[in-house]
Write a protein that holds these residues in place. Structure first.
Motif, PDB file in Angstrom:
ATOM      1  N   GLU A 104      -4.456   1.760   1.976  1.00 27.02           N
ATOM      2  CA  GLU A 104      -5.671   0.974   1.788  1.00 27.02           C
ATOM      3  C   GLU A 104      -6.933   1.758   2.121  1.00 27.02           C
ATOM      4  OE1 GLU A 104      -2.326  -1.938   2.505  1.00 27.02           O
ATOM      5  OE2 GLU A 104      -2.967   0.000   3.325  1.00 27.02           O
TER       6      GLU A 104
ATOM      7  N   ASN B 246      -5.896  -3.863  -5.300  1.00 24.37           N
ATOM      8  CA  ASN B 246      -7.099  -4.537  -5.780  1.00 24.37           C
ATOM      9  C   ASN B 246      -7.815  -5.307  -4.677  1.00 24.37           C
ATOM     10  OD1 ASN B 246      -7.041  -3.753  -8.527  1.00 24.37           O
ATOM     11  ND2 ASN B 246      -5.445  -5.261  -8.941  1.00 24.37           N
ATOM     12  N   GLU B 247      -7.058  -5.865  -3.751  1.00 16.55           N
ATOM     13  CA  GLU B 247      -7.649  -6.749  -2.749  1.00 16.55           C
ATOM     14  C   GLU B 247      -8.713  -6.048  -1.913  1.00 16.55           C
ATOM     15  OE1 GLU B 247      -6.330  -9.749   0.908  1.00 16.55           O
ATOM     16  OE2 GLU B 247      -4.799  -8.804  -0.360  1.00 16.55           O
TER      17      GLU B 247
ATOM     18  N   ASP C 279     -11.722  -4.943  -4.055  1.00 14.82           N
ATOM     19  CA  ASP C 279     -12.573  -6.097  -4.360  1.00 14.82           C
ATOM     20  C   ASP C 279     -13.371  -6.530  -3.134  1.00 14.82           C
ATOM     21  OD1 ASP C 279     -11.702  -6.146  -6.976  1.00 14.82           O
ATOM     22  OD2 ASP C 279     -10.166  -7.677  -6.623  1.00 14.82           O
ATOM     23  N   THR C 280     -12.760  -6.404  -1.959  1.00 12.03           N
ATOM     24  CA  THR C 280     -13.477  -6.742  -0.718  1.00 12.03           C
ATOM     25  C   THR C 280     -14.687  -5.832  -0.542  1.00 12.03           C
ATOM     26  OG1 THR C 280     -11.439  -7.517   0.348  1.00 12.03           O
ATOM     27  CG2 THR C 280     -13.269  -6.914   1.796  1.00 12.03           C
TER      28      THR C 280
END
Length: 334
Positions: A102, A322-323, A326-327
């Motif tokens: 991440e 994506n999470e 997008d954050t």
């Protein structure tokens, strides 16, 4: 560190009660990193952190500084932190991404705010920081904030660069970290990206193994890369986000009052580093200017670098998910 001593006799107990200090060391925090220049803002922050933790814990936590790669490179120290053998293993997000995918979100070029306060809030407060905390905890690490290592800039041995076309024309061999996203960025910019360990970089530049490298002002100065590089091009493409990663096992083993002492110490040291980093920018540039030719790209020239690297975000989405991307984009208002 827990010390257990077998005591016999009331007289001996009484003697030791007067001889021992009011507080005693109970825990050790080994701080393993690769920096050796004590003038570097991040190293100064580590020294501040050591003082804060030992004072706030009233001597119950002993901080042991193992800098200069004494306990290994990024991979070795991060693995040791995950397994609990080392308590604090700070490193750049680009190096830590091999353990926490991440963190690749920080490898998206040209998205970080130029304003220091906005950048601090983005990285250390709010939704993005919470997402990083969750991702790191899943890997056995405790997220303790991000220090500002400055923006990465390109340096070259003898090539004046104003555009990606200049990089391609010279066939520049650019040293990069062993990070597939960084490799892709420089390939898109027309270079021949070459992964080399940071500790071996000066020798590689000196011997002509690579022609160029990319690092913030502080690293260029502390490693004296200006001795073997002529041009510094202010590409400002990626922020060197230095991630404070603490062993989750060790952190959870601390009583609540010592956890609070550690939390507060990291907060103070991290804010201190951001202030020192900001204050040194002008003087660092002036010192580099006495050794190198500095090229400030025009907005039109910089746009060419941005355009060439727009596709990197898709690669980051594949690796980081994506999470978290997008954050970040939501926090940036994109």
């Amino acid at each position: 560190m827990h010390i257990s001593t077998l005591l016999t006799g009331v007289a001996l107990l009484s003697t030791l009660a007067f001889a021992m200090p009011a507080t005693a060391q109970e825990h050790t925090m080994i701080m393993a990193h690769t920096l050796s220049d004590t003038n570097h803002p991040i190293y100064q922050a580590f020294q501040r952190l050591e003082t804060e933790i030992e004072q706030r814990s009233n001597g119950r936590i002993d901080v042991v500084d193992q800098g200069g790669g004494a306990l290994g490179g990024d991979r070795e120290t991060m693995e040791s932190a995950i397994f609990g053998d080392i308590q604090f293993a700070p490193m750049s997000s680009s190096a830590a991404v091999q353990f926490v995918p991440e963190l690749a979100v920080f490898d998206i070029p040209y998205v970080m705010p130029a304003d220091k306060d906005a950048r601090y809030a983005l990285l250390n407060e709010g939704a993005l920081a919470e997402a990083i905390d969750v991702a790191m905890e899943a890997k056995g690490l405790k997220f303790m904030g991000i220090m500002d290592g400055g923006f990465r800039n390109l340096t070259t041995k003898d090539t004046e660069v104003h555009s990606p076309a200049d990089i391609a024309a010279a066939g520049l061999r650019v040293r990069v970290q062993e990070n597939p996203i960084h490799i892709a960025i420089w390939r898109d910019l027309g270079a021949s990206p070459t992964p080399i360990a940071f500790t071996e970089l000066y020798g590689a530049l000196q011997q002509g193994v690579v022609d160029a490298q990319e690092n913030p002002y502080g690293h260029i100065l502390s490693q004296r890369f200006y001795e073997v590089q002529k041009y510094l091009i202010n590409t400002n493409h990626i922020l060197l986000a230095n991630v404070n990663a603490v062993s989750l096992e060790w952190y959870n083993s601390l009583p609540e009052d010592l956890q609070l002492a550690v939390d507060e110490s990291f907060d103070v040291a991290t804010r201190y580093e951001w202030d020192v980093q900001a204050e040194l920018q002008d003087s660092q540039r002036a010192e580099l200017e006495s050794h190198m030719t500095i090229i400030d790209l025009t907005p039109e020239e910089l746009a060419q670098f941005q355009d060439k690297t727009t596709g990197v975000v898709d690669m980051v989405r594949e690796r980081a998910g994506n999470e978290i991307v997008d954050t970040l984009m939501t926090a940036l208002g994109n």
